[in-house]
Design an enzyme around this catalytic site. Structure first.
Site, mmCIF file in Angstrom:
data_model
loop_
_atom_site.group_PDB
_atom_site.id
_atom_site.type_symbol
_atom_site.label_atom_id
_atom_site.label_comp_id
_atom_site.label_asym_id
_atom_site.label_seq_id
_atom_site.Cartn_x
_atom_site.Cartn_y
_atom_site.Cartn_z
ATOM 1 N N PRO A 66 4.736 -4.979 -1.245
ATOM 2 C CA PRO A 66 4.505 -4.583 -2.640
ATOM 3 C C PRO A 66 3.851 -3.204 -2.854
ATOM 4 O O PRO A 66 4.366 -2.391 -3.629
ATOM 5 C CB PRO A 66 3.609 -5.708 -3.184
ATOM 6 C CG PRO A 66 3.912 -6.899 -2.322
ATOM 7 C CD PRO A 66 4.194 -6.337 -0.964
ATOM 8 N N THR A 82 7.702 1.003 -2.613
ATOM 9 C CA THR A 82 7.349 2.069 -3.560
ATOM 10 C C THR A 82 5.833 2.204 -3.567
ATOM 11 O O THR A 82 5.129 1.282 -3.994
ATOM 12 C CB THR A 82 7.839 1.717 -4.976
ATOM 13 O OG1 THR A 82 9.234 1.458 -4.931
ATOM 14 C CG2 THR A 82 7.555 2.868 -5.931
ATOM 15 N N LYS A 118 11.163 8.812 -6.307
ATOM 16 C CA LYS A 118 11.128 7.429 -6.811
ATOM 17 C C LYS A 118 10.210 7.317 -8.032
ATOM 18 O O LYS A 118 10.542 6.652 -9.017
ATOM 19 C CB LYS A 118 10.658 6.506 -5.680
ATOM 20 C CG LYS A 118 10.472 5.062 -6.061
ATOM 21 C CD LYS A 118 11.764 4.375 -6.421
ATOM 22 C CE LYS A 118 11.506 2.938 -6.869
ATOM 23 N NZ LYS A 118 12.709 2.289 -7.363
ATOM 24 N N LYS A 122 2.964 -1.191 -11.885
ATOM 25 C CA LYS A 122 2.417 -0.510 -10.699
ATOM 26 C C LYS A 122 3.010 0.888 -10.576
ATOM 27 O O LYS A 122 2.306 1.870 -10.357
ATOM 28 C CB LYS A 122 2.744 -1.339 -9.447
ATOM 29 C CG LYS A 122 2.331 -0.686 -8.135
ATOM 30 C CD LYS A 122 3.111 -1.210 -6.946
ATOM 31 C CE LYS A 122 4.527 -0.729 -6.940
ATOM 32 N NZ LYS A 122 5.250 -0.912 -5.673
HETATM 33 P P1 NAD Z 1 8.272 -9.190 -3.420
HETATM 34 O O1 NAD Z 1 6.907 -9.484 -3.945
HETATM 35 O O2 NAD Z 1 9.422 -10.057 -3.822
HETATM 36 O O3 NAD Z 1 8.246 -9.156 -1.801
HETATM 37 C C1 NAD Z 1 7.215 -8.563 -1.071
HETATM 38 C C2 NAD Z 1 7.041 -9.373 0.203
HETATM 39 O O4 NAD Z 1 6.038 -8.723 1.007
HETATM 40 C C3 NAD Z 1 6.569 -10.805 -0.043
HETATM 41 O O5 NAD Z 1 7.423 -11.728 0.598
HETATM 42 C C4 NAD Z 1 5.146 -10.825 0.556
HETATM 43 O O6 NAD Z 1 4.784 -12.089 1.087
HETATM 44 C C5 NAD Z 1 5.289 -9.760 1.628
HETATM 45 N N1 NAD Z 1 4.002 -9.210 2.072
HETATM 46 C C6 NAD Z 1 2.939 -8.812 1.335
HETATM 47 N N2 NAD Z 1 1.950 -8.396 2.129
HETATM 48 C C7 NAD Z 1 2.399 -8.520 3.401
HETATM 49 C C8 NAD Z 1 1.813 -8.264 4.673
HETATM 50 N N3 NAD Z 1 0.567 -7.780 4.802
HETATM 51 N N4 NAD Z 1 2.557 -8.524 5.771
HETATM 52 C C9 NAD Z 1 3.813 -9.019 5.663
HETATM 53 N N5 NAD Z 1 4.399 -9.294 4.485
HETATM 54 C C10 NAD Z 1 3.711 -9.051 3.368
HETATM 55 O O7 NAD Z 1 8.539 -7.662 -3.811
HETATM 56 P P2 NAD Z 1 9.961 -6.916 -3.887
HETATM 57 O O8 NAD Z 1 10.522 -7.074 -5.250
HETATM 58 O O9 NAD Z 1 10.772 -7.272 -2.701
HETATM 59 O O10 NAD Z 1 9.472 -5.385 -3.787
HETATM 60 C C11 NAD Z 1 9.032 -4.807 -2.555
HETATM 61 C C12 NAD Z 1 8.857 -3.315 -2.760
HETATM 62 O O11 NAD Z 1 10.108 -2.767 -3.196
HETATM 63 C C13 NAD Z 1 7.817 -2.936 -3.828
HETATM 64 O O12 NAD Z 1 7.109 -1.803 -3.427
HETATM 65 C C14 NAD Z 1 8.678 -2.648 -5.047
HETATM 66 O O13 NAD Z 1 8.033 -1.749 -5.936
HETATM 67 C C15 NAD Z 1 9.925 -2.046 -4.405
HETATM 68 N N6 NAD Z 1 11.157 -2.190 -5.209
HETATM 69 C C16 NAD Z 1 11.482 -3.395 -5.767
HETATM 70 C C17 NAD Z 1 12.661 -3.484 -6.510
HETATM 71 C C18 NAD Z 1 13.073 -4.788 -7.180
HETATM 72 O O14 NAD Z 1 14.026 -4.771 -8.000
HETATM 73 N N7 NAD Z 1 12.445 -5.912 -6.889
HETATM 74 C C19 NAD Z 1 13.470 -2.357 -6.685
HETATM 75 C C20 NAD Z 1 13.135 -1.167 -6.068
HETATM 76 C C21 NAD Z 1 11.948 -1.087 -5.323
#
Ligand code: NAD
Length: 302
Positions: free
Chosen positions: A66, A96, A171, A246
């Site tokens: 995250p 991000t 981004k 965020k």
């Molecule tokens: P999410 O919350 O669905 O997944 C994040 C994962 O990271 C979770 O499974 C969590 O358990 C894991 N995690 C957290 N801390 C951890 C650690 N210390 N060790 C191992 N695993 C850990 O989030 P997401 O939607 O997949 O987004 C992830 C990133 O991608 C973010 O930075 C977000 O801003 C970016 N992003 C998301 C999207 C979207 O549409 N969801 C689009 C573009 C960018």
């Protein structure tokens, strides 16, 4: 075939990992969620007990977690990947995070002989599932040349944005626009409806007029206009409003650091702050239209 480590198996990470496995790579994965690890196992990855274990013997490691705090913990913490990544390996962070945090990660990697790329993505969950993400990459061109075949397994467009941190710079500018324009589009759909305009008719007209934009045409916040967007599934399983908030705060931070002024970005952050503060942070950011309409928000995900 490469030996790849993957950390962060959430909405984005898991579908990205699936593409790597399907392409024949040997993937070792880790997430703090046992349920996410189980899904990775079912997808064909080997699951490790720590980030360091994921990194051992890997040619490259990818993270998709995250926030910047999580990224630094995953890579530079005591059980982090940098403790075990073999010299010459590539570290690719797709989360991000702040430009300054990305540059700190590049520095931490460099001091241990590990090449780092900041490679945040656009395209959302649908893009991750379809393998059509856009990667915006900061770092050395030679390192990107090595990473490109891996990134192209998960995405359609791979851009070199410049040196360390510039992927995150691209981004943050993109998401500043996406966050502001979703609110503007929500206002327009709400006003149009109250003036008696059918939202589908409005979409047809504006999509060939000067107000056209991605949020209006391809990611409409009004349910039922397109089948495969979060608004048509009660704003679930999309880009969480918490993450948009965020990212807008990352934009505000970048503005402070560069002496820039973001009047609309600041207002957008305040509006998403209210939406998330009301318990809707887990919904897709297009759900903000419910607040603009003055309607009660659909129940947030548990
Ligand atoms: P999410 O919350 O669905 O997944 C994040 C994962 O990271 C979770 O499974 C969590 O358990 C894991 N995690 C957290 N801390 C951890 C650690 N210390 N060790 C191992 N695993 C850990 O989030 P997401 O939607 O997949 O987004 C992830 C990133 O991608 C973010 O930075 C977000 O801003 C970016 N992003 C998301 C999207 C979207 O549409 N969801 C689009 C573009 C960018």
């Amino acid at each position: 075939m490469a030996r790849i480590g993957f950390i962060g198996l959430g909405r984005m990470g898991l579908p990205m990992l699936r593409h790597l496995v399907e392409a024949g790579h040997a993937v070792r994965a880790f997430d703090i969620s046992e349920a996410a690890c189980e899904e990775a196992r079912e997808a064909g990855a080997e699951v490790s007990a720590t980030c360091a274990e994921v990194a051992a013997e890997a040619e490259g490691v990818i993270s998709m977690v995250p926030t910047g705090r999580h990224v630094l913990e995953v890579h530079t913490g005591p059980e982090g990947t940098l403790a075990r990544l073999p010299a010459g390996a590539l570290l690719i962070d797709c989360s991000t995070i702040a430009v300054a945090e990305a540059r700190a990660l590049h520095e931490a990697g460099r001091s241990r002989g590990i090449a780092v790329l900041d490679a945040p993505v656009s395209g959302g969950v649908m893009g991750a599932q379809a393998g059509t993400l856009t990667f915006m990459v900061g770092g050395e061109q030679a390192d990107l040349d090595r990473a490109r075949p891996i990134l192209e397994t998960m995405g359609r467009n791979v851009f070199h944005a410049g040196p360390a941190g510039n992927g995150q710079a691209a981004k943050v500018c993109n998401n500043l626009l996406a966050g502001i324009s979703m609110i503007a589009v929500s206002e327009a759909y709400t006003l149009g409806k109250r003036l008696g305009l059918d939202p589908a008719t409005m979409r047809d007209i504006v999509s060939t007029s000067t107000g056209s934009c991605h949020a209006l045409v391809s990611y409409p916040p009004v349910p039922g206009l397109l089948p495969n967007v979060p608004s048509s599934r009660e704003y679930r399983n999309g880009f969480a409003a918490d993450l948009m908030l965020k990212d807008l705060r990352l934009a505000e931070r970048a503005a402070m650091e560069t002496g820039s002024s973001l009047p609309l970005g600041t207002l957008a952050a305040a509006l998403y702050g209210l939406f998330c503060g009301g318990g809707s942070g887990n919904l897709d950011y297009s759900g903000v239209i419910r607040m603009i309409e003055g309607a009660p928000s659909p129940a947030a995900n548990p």
